[in-house]
Design a protein around this motif. Sequence first.
Motif, short mmCIF file in Angstrom:
data_model
loop_
_atom_site.label_atom_id
_atom_site.label_comp_id
_atom_site.label_asym_id
_atom_site.label_seq_id
_atom_site.Cartn_x
_atom_site.Cartn_y
_atom_site.Cartn_z
N GLN A 164 112.27 -8.48 -44.66
CA GLN A 164 112.42 -7.74 -43.20
C GLN A 164 113.32 -6.20 -43.39
OE1 GLN A 164 113.20 -10.04 -40.11
NE2 GLN A 164 113.61 -8.35 -38.46
N VAL A 165 112.61 -5.47 -42.88
CA VAL A 165 113.34 -4.02 -42.92
C VAL A 165 114.65 -4.21 -42.14
CG1 VAL A 165 113.12 -1.64 -42.25
CG2 VAL A 165 111.11 -2.65 -43.42
N GLN A 166 115.72 -3.61 -42.72
CA GLN A 166 116.81 -3.38 -42.01
C GLN A 166 117.08 -1.97 -41.54
OE1 GLN A 166 119.71 -4.80 -45.25
NE2 GLN A 166 119.57 -7.04 -44.19
N VAL A 167 117.74 -1.64 -40.31
CA VAL A 167 117.94 -0.51 -39.61
C VAL A 167 119.57 -0.49 -39.24
CG1 VAL A 167 115.70 0.17 -38.85
CG2 VAL A 167 117.21 -1.27 -37.53
N VAL A 168 120.15 0.75 -39.60
CA VAL A 168 121.60 0.91 -39.11
C VAL A 168 121.53 2.44 -38.48
CG1 VAL A 168 123.78 1.40 -40.21
CG2 VAL A 168 122.24 -0.20 -41.19
N GLU A 169 122.29 2.21 -37.32
CA GLU A 169 122.39 3.23 -36.53
C GLU A 169 123.79 4.09 -36.82
OE1 GLU A 169 120.89 0.11 -33.60
OE2 GLU A 169 122.30 0.22 -35.20
N SER A 170 123.83 5.27 -36.42
CA SER A 170 125.16 6.08 -36.50
C SER A 170 125.03 6.89 -35.34
CB SER A 170 125.68 6.32 -37.60
OG SER A 170 124.64 7.37 -38.05
N GLY A 171 126.30 7.71 -35.11
CA GLY A 171 126.38 8.88 -34.24
C GLY A 171 126.69 8.52 -32.61
N GLY A 172 127.03 7.51 -32.26
CA GLY A 172 127.41 7.36 -31.03
C GLY A 172 128.93 7.66 -30.74
N GLY A 173 129.20 7.96 -29.43
CA GLY A 173 130.46 8.13 -29.08
C GLY A 173 130.51 8.68 -27.71
N SER A 174 131.84 9.45 -27.39
CA SER A 174 132.01 9.67 -25.90
C SER A 174 131.91 11.31 -25.57
CB SER A 174 133.41 9.13 -25.49
OG SER A 174 133.35 7.77 -25.71
N VAL A 175 131.35 11.53 -24.42
CA VAL A 175 131.24 13.10 -24.28
C VAL A 175 131.14 13.08 -22.73
CG1 VAL A 175 128.71 12.73 -24.19
CG2 VAL A 175 129.63 14.96 -24.93
N GLN A 176 131.37 14.30 -22.53
CA GLN A 176 131.37 14.67 -21.02
C GLN A 176 130.04 15.07 -20.65
OE1 GLN A 176 134.26 17.88 -20.20
NE2 GLN A 176 135.81 16.02 -19.76
N SER A 177 129.71 14.73 -19.14
CA SER A 177 128.47 15.23 -18.64
C SER A 177 128.15 16.60 -18.91
CB SER A 177 128.61 14.91 -16.92
OG SER A 177 127.22 15.35 -16.64
N GLY A 178 126.76 16.69 -19.55
CA GLY A 178 126.38 18.02 -19.81
C GLY A 178 126.25 18.14 -21.24
N GLY A 179 126.97 17.49 -22.09
CA GLY A 179 127.40 17.57 -23.54
C GLY A 179 126.21 17.11 -24.31
N SER A 180 126.11 16.98 -25.76
CA SER A 180 125.27 16.63 -26.56
C SER A 180 125.72 15.82 -27.52
CB SER A 180 124.31 17.69 -27.42
OG SER A 180 124.08 18.74 -26.44
N LEU A 181 124.80 14.85 -28.04
CA LEU A 181 125.18 13.90 -29.04
C LEU A 181 123.87 13.65 -29.93
CD1 LEU A 181 127.04 10.66 -27.49
CD2 LEU A 181 127.98 12.45 -29.24
N ARG A 182 124.06 13.38 -31.37
CA ARG A 182 122.97 13.24 -32.28
C ARG A 182 123.01 11.65 -32.69
NH1 ARG A 182 121.24 15.64 -37.94
NH2 ARG A 182 118.94 15.81 -37.63
N LEU A 183 122.06 10.93 -32.38
CA LEU A 183 122.15 9.41 -33.06
C LEU A 183 121.09 9.67 -34.33
CD1 LEU A 183 121.42 7.30 -30.02
CD2 LEU A 183 123.81 8.17 -30.95
N SER A 184 121.56 8.62 -35.51
CA SER A 184 120.56 8.68 -36.44
C SER A 184 120.50 7.23 -36.83
CB SER A 184 121.43 9.20 -37.84
OG SER A 184 121.55 10.67 -37.68
N CYS A 185 119.20 6.93 -37.25
CA CYS A 185 119.07 5.29 -37.68
C CYS A 185 118.13 5.60 -39.27
CB CYS A 185 118.01 4.76 -36.79
SG CYS A 185 117.27 3.44 -37.15
#
Length: 120
Positions: free
Chosen positions: A1-22
């Motif tokens: 079975q394929v395994q997947v791993v996420e990264s890139g979460g965090g805390s940000v203020q409203s209007g901000g940006s984040l980038r998640l990876s998998c």
Amino acid sequence: QVQVVESGGGSVQSGGSLRLSCTASAYTYCMAWFRQAPGKERGGVAYITSGGSTTYADSVRGRFTISRDNAKNTMYLQMNSLKPEDTAMYYCAAKSGSSCALVSTMFDSWGQGTQVTVSS
């Protein structure tokens, strides 16, 4: 079975940006992001096929962009103009086969999740 791993979460203020990876351990036709806020059901955010076809939930369309690098078996979620209601645990999911939809029961590979918190 394929395994997947996420990264890139965090805390940000409203209007901000984040980038998640998998990153997946092998090729999969369909990769998607789901999210689950406390006390709510897990819901689909966006998916992308290996051919580049995408679909977004209405709540994120125009603010989030999903992409993938097939050579790296990696998917990304660029999240802009974040709102407090985007606060949730974000999960990467993957499946093989020739179909793709934002239906959690279709996916057989899931990551552990990465937390996104947006403060007002």
